[in-house]
Design an enzyme around this catalytic site. Structure first.
Site, PDB file in Angstrom:
ATOM      1  CB  SER A  81      -0.937   0.000   1.213  1.00  0.00           C
ATOM      2  OG  SER A  81      -0.194  -0.078   2.409  1.00  0.00           O
ATOM      3  CB  THR A 215      -1.408   6.035   4.715  1.00  0.00           C
ATOM      4  OG1 THR A 215      -2.479   6.312   3.827  1.00  0.00           O
ATOM      5  CG2 THR A 215      -0.567   7.292   4.862  1.00  0.00           C
ATOM      6  CB  THR A 233      -0.427   6.358   0.423  1.00  0.00           C
ATOM      7  OG1 THR A 233      -1.348   5.302   0.162  1.00  0.00           O
ATOM      8  CG2 THR A 233      -0.932   7.634  -0.227  1.00  0.00           C
ATOM      9  NE  ARG A 243      -8.777   8.209  -3.274  1.00  0.00           N
ATOM     10  CZ  ARG A 243      -8.026   7.833  -2.241  1.00  0.00           C
ATOM     11  NH1 ARG A 243      -6.736   7.615  -2.403  1.00  0.00           N
ATOM     12  NH2 ARG A 243      -8.567   7.680  -1.043  1.00  0.00           N
ATOM     13  CB  VAL A 244      -5.726  13.402  -4.700  1.00  0.00           C
ATOM     14  CG1 VAL A 244      -4.808  13.770  -3.539  1.00  0.00           C
ATOM     15  CG2 VAL A 244      -4.969  13.515  -6.030  1.00  0.00           C
ATOM     16  N   GLY A 245      -6.435  11.158  -2.243  1.00  0.00           N
ATOM     17  CA  GLY A 245      -7.043  11.001  -0.934  1.00  0.00           C
ATOM     18  C   GLY A 245      -6.469  11.955   0.085  1.00  0.00           C
ATOM     19  CG  ASP A 246      -6.148  10.568   4.166  1.00  0.00           C
ATOM     20  OD1 ASP A 246      -5.832   9.745   3.273  1.00  0.00           O
ATOM     21  OD2 ASP A 246      -6.086  10.310   5.378  1.00  0.00           O
ATOM     22  CB  THR A 266      -3.489   5.181   8.397  1.00  0.00           C
ATOM     23  OG1 THR A 266      -3.410   4.163   7.386  1.00  0.00           O
ATOM     24  CG2 THR A 266      -3.854   4.545   9.726  1.00  0.00           C
ATOM     25  N   GLY A 267      -6.247   5.140   6.697  1.00  0.00           N
ATOM     26  CA  GLY A 267      -7.565   4.553   6.534  1.00  0.00           C
ATOM     27  C   GLY A 267      -8.235   5.006   5.257  1.00  0.00           C
ATOM     28  N   GLY A 269      -9.216   7.427   3.097  1.00  0.00           N
ATOM     29  CA  GLY A 269      -8.904   8.840   2.917  1.00  0.00           C
ATOM     30  C   GLY A 269     -10.020   9.666   2.335  1.00  0.00           C
TER      31      GLY A 269
END
Length: 355
Positions: A81, A215, A233, A243-246, A266-267, A269
């Site tokens: 990941s 992450t 990550t 796509r972009v997460g946290d 973490t998780g 996002g």
């Protein structure tokens, strides 16, 4: 720690209370005292913790420790990941997100949707050092990386190709689309908007689980109380390209402030970034909340809106106290994280029960 007391005749003496206080705090579920310096990172990524701790011991800065620690996970492809060769997107490509933050200057360097460059957090550090920007994305971020001396490299591996092929053979299940035609729960795309009047709200379930950590987040607090944080990550597996997460978002993926402390998340996002949990946790610690309670409070806030979300947060303040919290869901009842400090002697895996 010593407390001063008086016998009423003007004489004063000191009473050592640190051991009892520490026990009381731990029994109450409050912060654990680690002393300074301290390194804390998400998940049982031991080599990352060892690398960051070694950098500090050899005289490196807090930012150096974060960069090298998270960079170790990029090399090791932690749980598939982080780094190259994992979490292929809908088109089969692995892309990377990372950020690093200086808690003294409040500068942030971040990259998102980085393609064909393996050392994402290294590129993020260069954003701080050589630009006046905070976040670079996509192909332009890759071009910047090359200008900074990073080589183009293929992020695809046999493992990522296998994951992608298996997903295609399962009719592209699961995926992140909703309210589209053809039915995204039954077939692959390309998808499009339905005709007007045929919109139907669909309930979606997160793909994220304890088996897809997504992450590495790290907080480093130096001997003088200087704070740095960072994340790296390869994002959500089978994500929609772009796509972009946290993780690369300051205040979401991580946050550092040398006047208060640092935190990292973490998780899932896509859910967690809406609540800026890392920023909120640091602000709680600024107000005197101990790190464990600060982490719990931000998890509880997200629970009110999304009870079944997958996520965890780590927190540490400038005294070296630290804590963590996670949201309890089926299959995820405990969260493992790493802590390194002089009192522990070596990087140590710790566990917290989810709430």
């Amino acid at each position: 720690m010593a407390a001063a007391a008086s016998d009423g005749g003007g004489r004063r003496w000191s009473v050592v209370v640190a051991p009892l206080l520490l026990v009381a705090l731990q029994l109450a579920g409050a912060a654990s005292a680690a002393g300074l310096p301290v390194v804390i990172n998400t998940w049982a990524f031991r080599k990352a913790a060892e690398t960051a701790w070694r950098v500090l011991q050899l005289g490196g800065s807090e930012l150096d420790a974060v960069e090298r620690g998270c960079g170790q996970c990029e090399i090791d492809q932690c749980d598939g990941s982080v780094g190259y060769g994992g979490s292929p997107d809908e088109s089969g490509e692995t892309t990377l997100d990372a950020m690093i933050m200086d808690g003294n200057s409040m500068e942030v360097g971040a990259v998102a949707d980085l393609r064909r460059v393996k050392n994402a957090i290294g590129v993020a550090r260069k954003v701080i050092e050589y630009t006046k920007h905070t976040l670079l994305v996509g192909e332009s971020a890759s071009l910047f990386a090359v200008r900074m001396g990073f080589p183009y490299e293929d992020l695809t591996t046999q493992n990522s190709l296998s994951l992608y092929s298996k997903w295609l053979n399962q009719s592209c299940q699961p995926n992140y689309w909703k309210n589209v035609v053809p039915d995204s729960s039954k077939s692959c795309g390309p998808y499009k908007r339905p005709e007007k009047g045929t919109y139907k709200e669909e309930e979606t379930t997160s793909q994220r689980s304890v088996h897809n950590h997504d992450t590495i987040g790290m907080v480093v607090i130096g001997a003088s109380g200087t704070v740095a944080s960072g994340t790296s990550t390869n994002g959500a597996i089978h994500k929609i390209p772009g796509r972009v997460g946290d993780s690369p978002i300051a205040g979401a993926g991580s946050y550092a402030d040398s006047t208060a402390g640092g935190a990292a998340a973490t998780g899932d996002g896509d859910i967690m970034m809406r609540f800026l949990p890392s920023y909120q946790a640091v602000e709680y610690m600024r107000m005197g909340t101990d790190p464990t309670v600060a982490c719990q409070k931000v998890i509880s806030r997200i629970q009110k809106y999304t009870p079944r979300f997958f996520g965890a947060v780590i927190c540490a303040n400038t005294t070296g106290s630290y804590g963590a919290a996670c949201n309890k869901i089926p299959g995820f009842t405990q969260f493992h994280f790493m802590v390194s400090s002089p009192l522990l002697g070596q990087p140590t895996e710790q566990v917290v029960d989810c709430i």
